[in-house]
Design an enzyme around this catalytic site. Structure first.
Site, PDB file in Angstrom:
ATOM      1  N   CYS B  93      38.508  46.954  30.429  1.00 45.90           N
ATOM      2  CA  CYS B  93      39.224  45.939  31.217  1.00 45.90           C
ATOM      3  C   CYS B  93      40.684  45.827  30.806  1.00 45.90           C
ATOM      4  CB  CYS B  93      38.529  44.599  31.089  1.00 45.90           C
ATOM      5  SG  CYS B  93      36.790  44.720  31.508  1.00 45.90           S
ATOM      6  N   SER B 243      34.505  35.565  35.616  1.00 49.18           N
ATOM      7  CA  SER B 243      35.450  36.108  36.587  1.00 49.18           C
ATOM      8  C   SER B 243      34.656  36.863  37.656  1.00 49.18           C
ATOM      9  CB  SER B 243      36.456  37.029  35.897  1.00 49.18           C
ATOM     10  OG  SER B 243      35.784  38.047  35.192  1.00 49.18           O
ATOM     11  N   LYS B 363      39.807  34.543  36.191  1.00 44.98           N
ATOM     12  CA  LYS B 363      38.773  33.674  36.745  1.00 44.98           C
ATOM     13  C   LYS B 363      39.000  33.386  38.223  1.00 44.98           C
ATOM     14  CE  LYS B 363      35.511  30.982  37.302  1.00 44.98           C
ATOM     15  NZ  LYS B 363      35.516  31.603  38.621  1.00 44.98           N
ATOM     16  N   HIS B 367      39.404  39.817  39.023  1.00 48.47           N
ATOM     17  CA  HIS B 367      39.378  40.718  37.865  1.00 48.47           C
ATOM     18  C   HIS B 367      38.977  42.133  38.297  1.00 48.47           C
ATOM     19  CE1 HIS B 367      39.166  42.146  33.871  1.00 48.47           C
ATOM     20  NE2 HIS B 367      37.986  41.695  33.496  1.00 48.47           N
TER      21      HIS B 367
END
Lengths: 132, 420
Positions: B93, B243, B363, B367
């Site tokens: 990520c 998220s 959030k 994402h």
């Protein structure tokens, strides 16, 4: 290959219901899962040792949307699985399934609870889990 | 090894992004075109694409999400940039922060003067169970995933450890979500353009429309505590603590300090950058902080010559609500164990003393994992240039920070940006 301790050799020991870690001969640190190179002192000089299978719960969750392997094993929203991080009495910590808590009240699960190794046969594999 | 500096200064002179959301029928190439075109409109004095010398693309897993690997040259070609070098960087990520850092280092080395950095992820083609499994490949498969964990399960475990250590409650986490949804309602690029209270009223109206009994929620916390409207995903993390699954792209134009003013009178300089790696969650000294984030922050602060108290705003990696609380402690904004209380008191809101995730964060903004880090830079860039629209912070902020975590902290990158 000159590597005799591998990811698979660890799980082959678990199949025999043995928790096989390593201990660094230089700095004394105990590793579970076993390491072939000590991440603390970088030594390649480690002994294979057997751990007793006793520990305490350091963190946990009750998983309502499991990964596909756990779904295949029958877990899901109506039958969630408890996972946790267990600190072994010898020092190292591992991730594992946790059994023996009432999962209908996850807020009542107590960090610090003593747990013992429980070997779960699932298909071809044996899984190292812990129970209260 | 001492304090390492960049060989020469690097500035961001353009920053664009697609809307984040769910875009059926659009591939990562289509979405990146949107981000790239947006970037081109943000370069005040213009950029001739022929002058771009290299392309660094952050992408987590187009292989598994879309069945397409080798994405950097494919996208470079699609936006007309072949034959420049094009490379894809993967750090789960944090992929586009990894790409950003490599692009920055390439300019600092003197190899290039003008570099395009991108981030892209197209996640929504797969069913949710396959998305969960794809994300899980960022963890240690034999030792963590095969032990029953999921990503919500990891962060939920940090949350139970944090609750045990510091007395936080599920409501502490919910308040982070309420705050980020409020911020995201001011961001037209956000996946959720709504406050929790607005989502609550939409759900209430929908229930009444369908002839169901009207829900009895009075407050946002009532809505978020209801197992039906906000189901548990991994105790204590509920749906609105997580998220979303997102599609999105972001693009940044990095140039050497010497060239910066050729592109704009208002460049934003990268003055600090830190990165670190780590093993799985269970192998760490702490379960209530992310050691790689602390290390990356220390290195970034040291390079920049600033401290946590100098930072006017930060975009932090709130993949889960607990992650934002831990981030604000790891970055030194609050003492360990005090981040939850600071969030509850509103210190991290737009009007608080330390505004966190003014974009809405992962959030609310969304994402799309490989694009999230570059998306964070877009927000800080706009805030430091006074161009953040309705969500612009007052007081002319001059120093901003991004904090981007890969996995549960196997990768972390912190960057510090300055308007001079």
């Amino acid at each position: 290959m000159s590597v005799d301790l591998t990811i698979n050799s660890y799980f082959n020991e678990i199949k025999k219901k043995k928790i096989s870690g390593t201990q660094c001969k230089e700095c004394g640190r105990i590793h579970l899962p076993p390491r072939v190179i000590c991440d603390h002192c970088k030594s390649q000089n480690l002994d294979i040792i057997e751990l007793a299978g006793e520990g305490t719960l350091q963190a946990y969750s009750v998983v309502y949307v499991p990964n596909s392997k756990m779904v295949a094993a029958g877990f899901g929203r109506e039958n969630p699985n408890c996972v946790g991080i267990v600190k072994m009495s010898e020092g190292p910590m591992v991730s594992a399934e946790i059994y023996g808590f009432d999962l209908s009240e996850p807020e009542k699960i107590k960090i610090g609870t003593s747990v013992k190794a429980k070997f779960i046969e699932r298909g071809e594999s044996v899984i190292l889990a812990f129970e209260v | 090894m001492g304090n390492k500096k960049l060989g020469r200064g690097v500035a961001v002179v353009g920053a664009g992004m697609s809307k984040f959301g769910s875009f059926p029928g659009f591939t990562s190439r289509d979405i990146f075109v949107d981000a790239y075109k947006d970037l081109l409109t943000t370069v005040d004095k213009g950029i001739d694409p022929k002058d771009i010398e290299a392309f660094y693309l952050g992408n987590y897993s187009s292989d598994l999400f879309e069945g397409q690997a080798h994405l950097a040259p494919i996208i470079a070609n699609w936006i007309g940039l072949s034959p420049i070098p094009a490379v894809r960087l993967e750090g789960a990520c944090a992929s586009s922060s990894v790409a950003f850092r490599e692009g920055m280092i390439a300019i600092a080395s003197g190899l290039y003067d003008i570099v395009l950095v991108g981030g892209i992820e197209k996640m929504t083609d797969l069913p949710i169970s396959a998305v969960t499994d794809t994300l899980a490949t960022a963890a240690d498969i034999p030792y963590e995933v095969n032990a029953g964990f999921t990503f919500p399960g990891f962060y939920a475990s940090m949350a139970t450890a944090y609750m045990h250590a510091y007395g936080a409650t599920p409501e502490t986490f919910m308040k982070v979500g309420i705050k980020n949804h409020k911020h995201g309602s001011l961001n037209p690029k956000a996946q959720f353009g709504q406050k929790i209270s607005e989502i609550m009223e939409i759900k209430r109206a929908s229930a009444i429309n369908k002839g169901k009994p009207a829900p009895t929620w009075e407050t946002e916390l009532d809505f978020l505590s209801d197992n039906k409207s906000n189901p548990l995903i991994a105790w204590p993390m509920r749906l609105y603590d997580c998220s979303p699954v997102s599609d999105g792209g972001a693009a940044l134009l990095l140039v050497s300090e010497e060239l910066a003013y050729q592109f704009t009178d208002h460049p934003i300089f990268v003055i600090g950058s830190g990165a670190a790696s780590d093993g799985p969650l269970h192998a760490r000294s702490s379960l209530t902080s992310i050691p790689s984030a602390k290390l990356a922050a220390d290195k970034a602060y040291e390079m920049a010559g600033v401290s946590a108290s100098d930072v006017k705003l930060a975009e932090v990696h709130d993949c889960f609500t607990i992650a934002e609380i831990i981030a604000t402690e790891d970055l030194g904004f609050f003492e360990e164990g005090k981040g939850g209380k600071a969030a509850e008191e509103g210190q991290t809101s737009r009007t608080g003393s330390k505004p966190i995730n003014t974009s809405g964060g992962l959030k609310s903004k969304g994402h799309p994992v490989g694009a999230s880090g570059a998306g964070q830079v877009v927000e800080v860039w706009k805030q430091l240039r006074g161009q953040a629209g309705d969500r612009q912070l007052s007081g002319n902020p001059d120093l901003g920070l991004t904090h981007n975590v890969g996995g549960t902290g196997q990768t972390c990158i912190v960057n510090i940006f300055e308007r001079r």
